[in-house]
Enzyme design. Structure first.
Site, PDB file in Angstrom:
ATOM      1  N   CYS A   8       0.819  -1.215   0.000  1.00 42.35           N
ATOM      2  CA  CYS A   8       0.000   0.000   0.000  1.00 42.35           C
ATOM      3  C   CYS A   8       0.851   1.261   0.000  1.00 42.35           C
ATOM      4  O   CYS A   8       2.010   1.248   0.408  1.00 42.35           O
ATOM      5  CB  CYS A   8      -0.920  -0.006   1.220  1.00 42.35           C
ATOM      6  SG  CYS A   8      -2.273   1.203   1.103  1.00 42.35           S
ATOM      7  N   ASP A 138      -6.148  -3.607  11.575  1.00 44.13           N
ATOM      8  CA  ASP A 138      -4.996  -2.728  11.767  1.00 44.13           C
ATOM      9  C   ASP A 138      -4.906  -2.369  13.246  1.00 44.13           C
ATOM     10  O   ASP A 138      -5.824  -2.638  14.025  1.00 44.13           O
ATOM     11  CB  ASP A 138      -5.154  -1.469  10.912  1.00 44.13           C
ATOM     12  CG  ASP A 138      -3.835  -0.786  10.599  1.00 44.13           C
ATOM     13  OD1 ASP A 138      -2.791  -1.229  11.133  1.00 44.13           O
ATOM     14  OD2 ASP A 138      -3.838   0.180   9.820  1.00 44.13           O
TER      15      ASP A 138
END
Length: 231
Positions: A8, A138
């Site tokens: 990412c 996360d």
């Protein structure tokens, strides 16, 4: 099963090439203006032109409106959305419907998060929209994004793990253990493969992918061993 890999926060053509060469499965673009990895929709569209078939292009959004996300998708042909803010279950469904894309929803894990909370949140999102694909787990920090910090993987229910994307604090040093112990569907990394914020390191990307594959190999060997044990 082969663990899928998303890299990412891409901002440069050479980093796109490095991700593709590594054999990763997905490339993430950040559309959160406060992020040092932010790209405009126009810049993302330029970068996506260098992505070959069968690699998923993911757009990360934080508390954007359905109209804002749909406008980005009209310019940058993303495959998948990643909703990384405080969007409610209903807002996530509305954003995906407006953009006409499937989506992942982040759950930012705290030290006191309970396993049943993760299961309930996944079920609520799945019930809200046919476009929901998975949770991305996360680490909870004050900012949006894990800031390179990990969380307690033992909080992830074993029956949910094969359907989640694991993120937060992953690196070449712990990726093998993360894959072998959690057995997630996919892993997602950004800062752990960078030379600087928004600037990826091709060697780190290749080493991370190799570490994930080593975890897959451990799972395969354990599976073969278990199947060979007489019952």
């Amino acid at each position: 099963m082969r663990t899928r890999i998303k890299i990412c926060g891409l901002t440069r053509e050479e980093d796109i090439q490095a991700v593709v060469a590594s054999g990763a499965d997905a490339i993430g673009f950040v559309f959160y203006p406060k992020s040092p990895r932010y790209v405009t929709p126009e810049r993302a569209a330029e970068l996506i032109r260098g992505v070959p078939p069968f690699i998923t292009t993911v757009g990360l959004f934080v508390n954007a409106t359905p109209e804002e996300v749909a406008a980005v998708v009209r310019v940058a042909p993303l495959s998948l959305l990643q909703l990384h803010g405080d969007e409610t279950v209903e807002q996530g469904a509305a954003i995906a419907a407006a953009a006409g894309r499937q989506y992942m929803k982040v759950f930012r894990v705290k030290p006191d998060t309970r396993p049943d909370e993760l299961l309930e949140y996944a079920q609520a999102n799945r019930a809200a929209s046919p476009l929901f694909t998975s949770l991305l787990l996360d680490t909870y920090v004050d900012a949006y994004g894990g800031a390179g910090k990990g969380f307690d993987w033992s909080l992830i229910p074993k029956d949910l793990a094969p359907r989640v994307v694991l993120s937060g604090g992953l690196s070449v040093h712990n990726a093998t253990d993360a894959v072998a112990s959690v057995r997630p569907y996919a892993v997602d990394i950004s800062s752990g493969v960078e030379a600087a914020k928004g600037i990826k390191d091709a060697r780190k990307i290749a080493d991370f992918v190799a570490a994930v594959r080593a975890g897959d190999t451990l799972i395969e060997s354990e599976t073969h061993h278990e199947s060979a044990v007489p019952r």
